[in-house]
Design a protein around this motif. Structure first.
Motif, PDB file in Angstrom:
ATOM      1  N   ALA A  73       0.811  -1.223   0.000  1.00 33.10           N
ATOM      2  CA  ALA A  73       0.000   0.000   0.000  1.00 33.10           C
ATOM      3  C   ALA A  73       0.840   1.268   0.000  1.00 33.10           C
ATOM      4  O   ALA A  73       0.293   2.367   0.149  1.00 33.10           O
ATOM      5  N   GLU A  74       2.162   1.146  -0.184  1.00 29.75           N
ATOM      6  CA  GLU A  74       3.025   2.318  -0.126  1.00 29.75           C
ATOM      7  C   GLU A  74       2.700   3.343  -1.207  1.00 29.75           C
ATOM      8  O   GLU A  74       2.841   4.551  -0.990  1.00 29.75           O
ATOM      9  N   ASN A  75       2.266   2.872  -2.382  1.00 31.08           N
ATOM     10  CA  ASN A  75       1.909   3.825  -3.441  1.00 31.08           C
ATOM     11  C   ASN A  75       0.734   4.695  -3.021  1.00 31.08           C
ATOM     12  O   ASN A  75       0.712   5.908  -3.296  1.00 31.08           O
ATOM     13  N   TYR A  76      -0.240   4.093  -2.353  1.00 28.29           N
ATOM     14  CA  TYR A  76      -1.397   4.857  -1.898  1.00 28.29           C
ATOM     15  C   TYR A  76      -1.015   5.812  -0.768  1.00 28.29           C
ATOM     16  O   TYR A  76      -1.535   6.936  -0.694  1.00 28.29           O
ATOM     17  N   ILE A  77      -0.122   5.379   0.102  1.00 23.34           N
ATOM     18  CA  ILE A  77       0.359   6.268   1.164  1.00 23.34           C
ATOM     19  C   ILE A  77       1.114   7.445   0.566  1.00 23.34           C
ATOM     20  O   ILE A  77       0.972   8.595   1.002  1.00 23.34           O
ATOM     21  N   GLN A  78       1.909   7.159  -0.474  1.00 24.74           N
ATOM     22  CA  GLN A  78       2.640   8.232  -1.152  1.00 24.74           C
ATOM     23  C   GLN A  78       1.686   9.241  -1.784  1.00 24.74           C
ATOM     24  O   GLN A  78       1.920  10.459  -1.725  1.00 24.74           O
ATOM     25  N   LEU A  79       0.606   8.745  -2.367  1.00 23.26           N
ATOM     26  CA  LEU A  79      -0.372   9.649  -2.967  1.00 23.26           C
ATOM     27  C   LEU A  79      -1.028  10.530  -1.907  1.00 23.26           C
ATOM     28  O   LEU A  79      -1.255  11.723  -2.136  1.00 23.26           O
ATOM     29  N   ALA A  80      -1.353   9.950  -0.760  1.00 24.92           N
ATOM     30  CA  ALA A  80      -2.002  10.717   0.301  1.00 24.92           C
ATOM     31  C   ALA A  80      -1.104  11.828   0.822  1.00 24.92           C
ATOM     32  O   ALA A  80      -1.600  12.868   1.284  1.00 24.92           O
ATOM     33  N   LYS A  81       0.209  11.637   0.740  1.00 26.52           N
ATOM     34  CA  LYS A  81       1.158  12.640   1.214  1.00 26.52           C
ATOM     35  C   LYS A  81       1.612  13.590   0.120  1.00 26.52           C
ATOM     36  O   LYS A  81       2.347  14.544   0.404  1.00 26.52           O
ATOM     37  N   ASP A  82       1.225  13.331  -1.113  1.00 24.88           N
ATOM     38  CA  ASP A  82       1.665  14.140  -2.242  1.00 24.88           C
ATOM     39  C   ASP A  82       0.728  15.343  -2.400  1.00 24.88           C
ATOM     40  O   ASP A  82      -0.439  15.183  -2.751  1.00 24.88           O
ATOM     41  N   PRO A  83       1.205  16.570  -2.179  1.00 27.82           N
ATOM     42  CA  PRO A  83       0.309  17.734  -2.294  1.00 27.82           C
ATOM     43  C   PRO A  83      -0.181  17.951  -3.727  1.00 27.82           C
ATOM     44  O   PRO A  83      -1.265  18.519  -3.922  1.00 27.82           O
ATOM     45  N   ILE A  84       0.587  17.500  -4.704  1.00 25.29           N
ATOM     46  CA  ILE A  84       0.149  17.667  -6.089  1.00 25.29           C
ATOM     47  C   ILE A  84      -1.068  16.788  -6.372  1.00 25.29           C
ATOM     48  O   ILE A  84      -2.031  17.226  -7.008  1.00 25.29           O
ATOM     49  N   PHE A  85      -1.035  15.550  -5.879  1.00 24.01           N
ATOM     50  CA  PHE A  85      -2.176  14.663  -6.091  1.00 24.01           C
ATOM     51  C   PHE A  85      -3.404  15.156  -5.315  1.00 24.01           C
ATOM     52  O   PHE A  85      -4.518  15.129  -5.836  1.00 24.01           O
ATOM     53  N   VAL A  86      -3.195  15.594  -4.090  1.00 19.76           N
ATOM     54  CA  VAL A  86      -4.313  16.139  -3.312  1.00 19.76           C
ATOM     55  C   VAL A  86      -4.903  17.358  -4.022  1.00 19.76           C
ATOM     56  O   VAL A  86      -6.120  17.530  -4.109  1.00 19.76           O
ATOM     57  N   GLY A  87      -4.016  18.200  -4.579  1.00 19.83           N
ATOM     58  CA  GLY A  87      -4.501  19.353  -5.340  1.00 19.83           C
ATOM     59  C   GLY A  87      -5.233  18.945  -6.600  1.00 19.83           C
ATOM     60  O   GLY A  87      -6.200  19.601  -7.007  1.00 19.83           O
ATOM     61  N   SER A  88      -4.779  17.856  -7.243  1.00 18.70           N
ATOM     62  CA  SER A  88      -5.461  17.394  -8.457  1.00 18.70           C
ATOM     63  C   SER A  88      -6.874  16.897  -8.141  1.00 18.70           C
ATOM     64  O   SER A  88      -7.796  17.088  -8.942  1.00 18.70           O
ATOM     65  N   ILE A  89      -7.052  16.275  -6.972  1.00 20.50           N
ATOM     66  CA  ILE A  89      -8.404  15.880  -6.559  1.00 20.50           C
ATOM     67  C   ILE A  89      -9.270  17.122  -6.340  1.00 20.50           C
ATOM     68  O   ILE A  89     -10.440  17.165  -6.748  1.00 20.50           O
TER      69      ILE A  89
END
Length: 315
Positions: A73-89
């Motif tokens: 699940a590390e990829n999903y944890i990385q996404l949750a911590k990535d401000p760019i992905f959070v901003g894209s949502i």
């Protein structure tokens, strides 16, 4: 007396022809699975299998060349911590709600105007025309229109505006993208809603007019209830398409050699950039972002369908 347990339930589709069925009903039963099976096979091959593969790939790290490495699940944890992905949502939700609400307000207003307009079929064709144009064309045209040396700034200079706004500045870019989306989508949904309005008998509006109803009251009490099923379908179509906005942002805000500013990314563009943008290719992270996007659109679609569910009104 025959026991009820051995009697088939009334209306139950047992899959076998029953006594007393007509020849047409029996032929329909025999053709049901042969006609349905090819579509099911194609759906499994092109939808279910890729989704399962993306889910499996999202649990690994892979650059497309070397062997896959398990990451859990590390990829999903990385996404949750990535401000760019959070901003894209956040940007995707802005497209869904802000652009969607404004688009449907314009579509409803145009529906009220076009309902009694002479030549409304021609006007509807004009409004629908932008739908036939690829979104990349809109991106290129908008970039040309709002460029510092573009037609818009030349028009402003001609009327005495010496310091025009910086349209393509990073702070304004996403707002312009949303405006272009509204322009390109309004005609499409207006056309669909108008096709439902055309089926409403004129005497409903005449009766409402005799009761003193104005345009807004007619829309609220006649058009909206009787076209509700079509409007709800349009809302679901918009929900699904808003999560997949990609090429307009890529062309409008970027170029062939440079990605758009990260502040304008949608989840679909994040998936693309994670896999093919930049120096490193992270297909596992890209697949995880795609799975999150799929879960997002699924939840939103189901929630929207439940929210818009109501009893059908027969005309």
């Amino acid at each position: 007396m025959v026991a009820p347990a051995i009697l088939p339930a009334r209306g139950r589709n047992t899959g076998r022809p029953r006594a007393g069925m007509s020849a047409i009903e029996r032929s329909r039963r025999r053709l049901y699975w042969p006609m349905l099976l090819p579509a099911l096979i194609l759906m499994v091959l092109f939808y279910v299998v890729p989704i399962l593969y993306a889910g499996w790939l999202s649990l690994h790290t892979w650059d497309g060349i070397n062997e896959l490495k398990w990451r859990g699940a590390e990829n999903y944890i990385q996404l949750a911590k990535d401000p760019i992905f959070v901003g894209s949502i956040g940007n995707t939700l802005k497209i869904l709600f802000v652009v969607g609400i404004v688009t449907f307000v314009f579509a409803f207003a145009l529906t009220m105007i076009l309902r009694d307009m002479t030549g409304r079929k021609f006007v509807r064709s004009v409004l629908f025309f932008p739908t036939l144009i690829n979104a990349m064309v809109f991106g290129i045209f908008a970039g040309f229109l709002f460029s510092p040396a573009g037609p818009l700034n030349k028009i402003l200079a001609a009327v005495g505006v010496t310091d025009p706004p910086k349209w393509l500045a990073q702070d304004n870019l996403f707002n312009l993208i949303m405006i272009v989306m509204i322009w390109s989508a309004t005609g499409y949904f207006t056309t669909i809603i108008m096709s439902a309005v055309d089926q409403i008998p004129a005497y409903y509006y005449e009766a409402a007019g005799l009761d003193g109803a104005g345009p807004w009251a007619k829309f609220r009490h006649v058009t909206l209830p009787l076209a509700w099923d079509v409007i709800s379908v349009c809302a679901v179509l918009w929900t699904m398409s808003s999560v997949k906005v990609f090429e307009l942002i890529l062309v409008f805000g970027g170029s062939t050699a440079q990605a758009p500013p990260a502040s304008t990314w949608s989840t679909a563009l994040y998936v693309y950039q994670a896999a093919f943008g930049g120096g490193s290719r992270e297909f596992g992270v890209s697949a995880a972002a795609a799975i999150v996007s799929l879960a997002l659109v699924t939840v939103l679609t189901i929630g929207l369908r439940r929210m818009l569910r109501r009893e059908a009104i027969e005309i």
